[in-house]
Design a protein around this motif. Structure first.
Motif, short mmCIF file in Angstrom:
data_model
loop_
_atom_site.label_atom_id
_atom_site.label_comp_id
_atom_site.label_asym_id
_atom_site.label_seq_id
_atom_site.Cartn_x
_atom_site.Cartn_y
_atom_site.Cartn_z
N LEU A 198 0.84 -1.21 0.00
CA LEU A 198 0.00 0.00 0.00
C LEU A 198 0.86 1.25 0.00
CD1 LEU A 198 -2.83 -0.54 2.68
CD2 LEU A 198 -3.06 -0.44 0.20
N LEU A 199 2.03 1.15 0.66
CA LEU A 199 2.82 2.35 0.95
C LEU A 199 3.77 2.74 -0.16
CD1 LEU A 199 3.64 1.44 4.67
CD2 LEU A 199 1.99 3.14 3.87
N SER A 210 -3.52 8.09 1.65
CA SER A 210 -4.55 7.48 0.80
C SER A 210 -5.65 6.91 1.68
CB SER A 210 -3.94 6.35 -0.05
OG SER A 210 -3.54 5.28 0.78
N GLU A 211 -6.79 6.67 1.05
CA GLU A 211 -7.91 6.07 1.77
C GLU A 211 -7.54 4.68 2.28
OE1 GLU A 211 -11.60 6.16 -0.47
OE2 GLU A 211 -12.41 4.54 0.78
N GLU A 212 -6.84 3.92 1.42
CA GLU A 212 -6.48 2.55 1.79
C GLU A 212 -5.59 2.54 3.02
OE1 GLU A 212 -6.40 3.93 -1.15
OE2 GLU A 212 -7.08 2.57 -2.73
N LEU A 255 -4.57 17.86 1.95
CA LEU A 255 -5.26 16.60 1.66
C LEU A 255 -5.11 15.66 2.85
CD1 LEU A 255 -6.74 14.74 -0.42
CD2 LEU A 255 -4.47 13.86 -1.04
N VAL A 256 -6.21 15.23 3.42
CA VAL A 256 -6.18 14.42 4.64
C VAL A 256 -7.21 13.29 4.52
CG1 VAL A 256 -6.67 14.44 7.13
CG2 VAL A 256 -5.41 16.34 6.11
N PHE A 257 -6.83 12.09 4.94
CA PHE A 257 -7.77 10.97 5.04
C PHE A 257 -7.93 10.59 6.51
CE2 PHE A 257 -6.09 10.78 0.79
CZ PHE A 257 -7.20 10.47 0.01
N ILE A 258 -9.17 10.39 6.93
CA ILE A 258 -9.44 10.00 8.31
C ILE A 258 -10.17 8.67 8.31
CG2 ILE A 258 -10.65 10.66 10.44
CD1 ILE A 258 -10.20 13.54 9.64
N GLY A 259 -9.66 7.74 9.08
CA GLY A 259 -10.26 6.41 9.15
C GLY A 259 -10.91 6.16 10.50
N ALA A 302 -13.27 5.24 5.72
CA ALA A 302 -12.37 6.41 5.69
C ALA A 302 -13.04 7.54 4.94
CB ALA A 302 -11.04 6.06 5.05
N GLU A 303 -12.65 8.76 5.30
CA GLU A 303 -13.23 9.97 4.71
C GLU A 303 -12.08 10.80 4.14
OE1 GLU A 303 -16.44 12.42 6.87
OE2 GLU A 303 -14.63 13.59 7.22
#
Lengths: 417, 417
Positions: free
Chosen positions: B321-322, B332-334, B371-375, B385-386
């Protein structure tokens, strides 16, 4: 020169915001050798604003305004001062051009509203606004100096530091200019610092010394008035040398920078990495280190081990240390050491810090509020821990513990421990 | 009643401290329905202090002083007011007894110095000080009301809230008393909140509505003047009901409490636990949650995964993923999902939050700042995730991302998501 600061804005009188502008300007004016005798706050009301101007004029040579330069009908500072001085208002064409360019192609009414921000009191010098639209201004009239600055700190600060300070220095003449160095200390409290430099502080005349308490840190400003930077340097040098000698174990920077930024700078310079394991500070050390832009090269990560299973599973702290008869417990030197070495290995960093303690309000494991252990691990070296009894409320103990851990990292990185 | 607040202290004029006392008193006076027209700051100088009193008396019915009640020769507020009113100074015997008891058996000179703190302006009513020695006072003279409060906020605030407020209410008469409710919102910005309640804010007369921006949160104060609490409640009820209806997804408390405290309260109530995995917030969520006393029962721990190896080794995020061609990357969302589920499993908690993003100042992985993803993970439920695009500087993005994550936890805990 005697100054008065007038902050204009009803939101200040309602307590919706705190008057940090007055603090900022007071500090800067003190550095310039200008005495502030009064600070006043008045609302967005022309009558009361003119009353405040009349009072200020009677007791100050320099009146600085913040706020009331925006586009709305509530923004009255220019009009009130012009009415007080019985002069007109004039257009500052470069600002008007900037506003017209900004709103080109949009509602024409927007330009009409925002024109107000390009207005100057007649005869005033404009002060450039790099962060917003409202032009500032400065003028001397009837023996009093006036400076009009915008209210938002983001606009006010650069305007004052650039054009505002240049205008004041010109009015003051070169002779009055103050030169100062901010010295930042860690690992020592304000009273201990005063004790360390007691004779210098008591005998002070030129240079002058003033201490400032920051959150969990202390600063000392050393200042002198001089015609040139070279002259100032020569006059400051012996005092600075004596302070460096006595403060060797505490003085971490000769500029206004937080300890965490200095720790990150040293790590980057030495190409070393760090991690942390936190109990009672709850992530504060990691938060402080990661406020520093670019910290990702040196700070690889951390664990907030707020419960014993997390200390065991993520940090590999031996269960026998944490629980059971005769175990030292979570708040102990042994656990601090195990946490530091555990997070260092888990993150594969050169250094690691740990904190475990009782932040309160209640005691824990029968141990008193304020008892804190801080550990430091380094690749290839024995892990160490320090015991502290800190004062203060929950937040005070947390910030002091976090700064103390950063201090231990600083001692290690500078070879002073 | 028109009020003026005079803060006394040279440290304020030097900018060493900021005048938070004026903000506190302004807020409380507004709640009591008293208009503050001016705030003044003056140094520890009797002449200038008397000048400030004369100016304040000419334009206010109520003058509140903070500071200058301590034991040293610099503490001049009592003397200046007594001289202005041409009255004497008298001893407040209960305070003197307290001081004598405190210093019993120590240097007699200590009692002599501290006697000053037991002095009142002749004819004034004493205001009890539960947090320090200096007695406060209040008096009416020549049509003006005066109140003398100590400078340290720790002493000033309880004195004003207890004896000070009681004295003022008596002088005001019952009729004027203001009743208000503070409503706290999350997951919505100040302008969106104003839009949501635009008609109520524009039509406001009674009750009145005022919005406040807090760090990453918004608050709304709803107020009315009434003779009794029951009458106030009845008048506030329809407005509160309408706000509750429209703000259902955002209104998290009807008292002045931070979101993290409400999240901890809900977790404790539901006997559930939480953990977090943080990249760009760098430990801020953990720090916020652990500011709440007693949080240890609900918050078990967290991981600050500021580098990819830490995401892999401590959170079990799949290397694929990374990094590598076509990998979604750390931001990322993942990855947000893998971090949330990873920390939940590592700490064995019921819930877990994660944040990964670009706080700036530089972009990262070719992804833009903000840009931020929150799980959010929950035991036995699919992880979610958002994606957000946040505004602001590095600190602004970090605090907004942390509060947004707490908002997602609040939605989940209240069954609103």
């Amino acid at each position: 020169m005697r100054a008065e600061i007038i902050a204009v804005g009803t939101e200040l009188l309602l307590g919706q915001i705190v008057n940090t502008n007055a603090q900022f300007l007071s500090q800067r004016l003190a550095e310039l050798g200008i005495d502030v005798y009064f600070q006043t706050v008045v609302g967005d009301n022309e009558g009361r604003l003119r009353q405040a101007i009349a009072v200020a004029e009677s007791r100050a040579d320099l009146v600085l305004f913040t706020g009331g330069l925006g586009p709305t009908m509530d923004d009255l500072t220019r009009d009130a001062l012009a009415a007080h001085l019985d002069v007109g208002i004039e257009m500052h064409e470069p600002t008007l051009a900037k506003i017209e360019a900004m709103f080109a192609g949009r509602e024409p009414s927007l330009i009409a509203i925002n024109r107000r921000q390009a207005m100057l009191v007649e005869g005033a010098s404009p002060l450039r606004n790099d962060a917003g639209l409202a032009v500032g201004s400065a003028l001397a009239a009837g023996g009093t100096h006036y400076m009009l600055l915008p209210g938002p700190p983001r606009e006010m600060k650069p305007m004052f530091l650039n054009d505002g300070t240049a205008w004041l220095k010109e009015k003051l003449g070169e002779a009055a200019s103050l030169h100062s160095v901010m010295l930042r200390f860690c690992g020592i409290g304000e009273s201990a610092l005063e004790e360390l430099f007691k004779d210098l502080i008591e005998a002070q005349r030129d240079p002058t010394l003033a201490t400032y308490a920051k959150e969990g840190e202390v600063a000392l400003r050393v200042s002198t008035k001089a015609l040139t930077a070279e002259e100032a340097q020569a006059r400051l040098a012996p005092t600075l040398q004596e302070i460096r000698r006595r403060g060797e174990r505490y003085l971490y920077a000769e500029r206004d920078v937080a300890l965490e930024a200095e720790v990150i700078r040293l790590l980057a310079e030495q190409r070393r990495t760090i991690s942390c394991a936190e109990s009672c500070t709850g992530g504060l050390i990691a938060t402080l280190l990661t406020t520093v832009p670019g910290s990702a090269d040196a700070f690889l990560g951390g664990v907030v081990s707020y419960s014993n299973p997390v200390k065991r599973d993520l940090l590999g702290v031996d269960e026998a240390l944490l629980e059971g008869d005769g175990a030292p417990g979570a708040v102990s030197e042994e656990t601090a050491k195990a946490m530091a070495e555990g997070v260092r290995q888990a993150t594969d960093t050169d250094l690691a810090l740990s904190v475990t303690g009782v932040a309160g309000p209640a005691s824990s494991e029968g141990k008193p509020v304020g008892l804190v252990f801080i550990g430091i691990a380094e690749r290839g070296k024995p892990v160490r821990a320090e015991k502290l009894q800190l004062q203060g409320d929950r937040e005070g103990i947390r910030i002091r513990a976090a700064k103390r851990a950063l201090y231990m990292a600083w001692l290690r990185l500078t070879g002073k421990d």
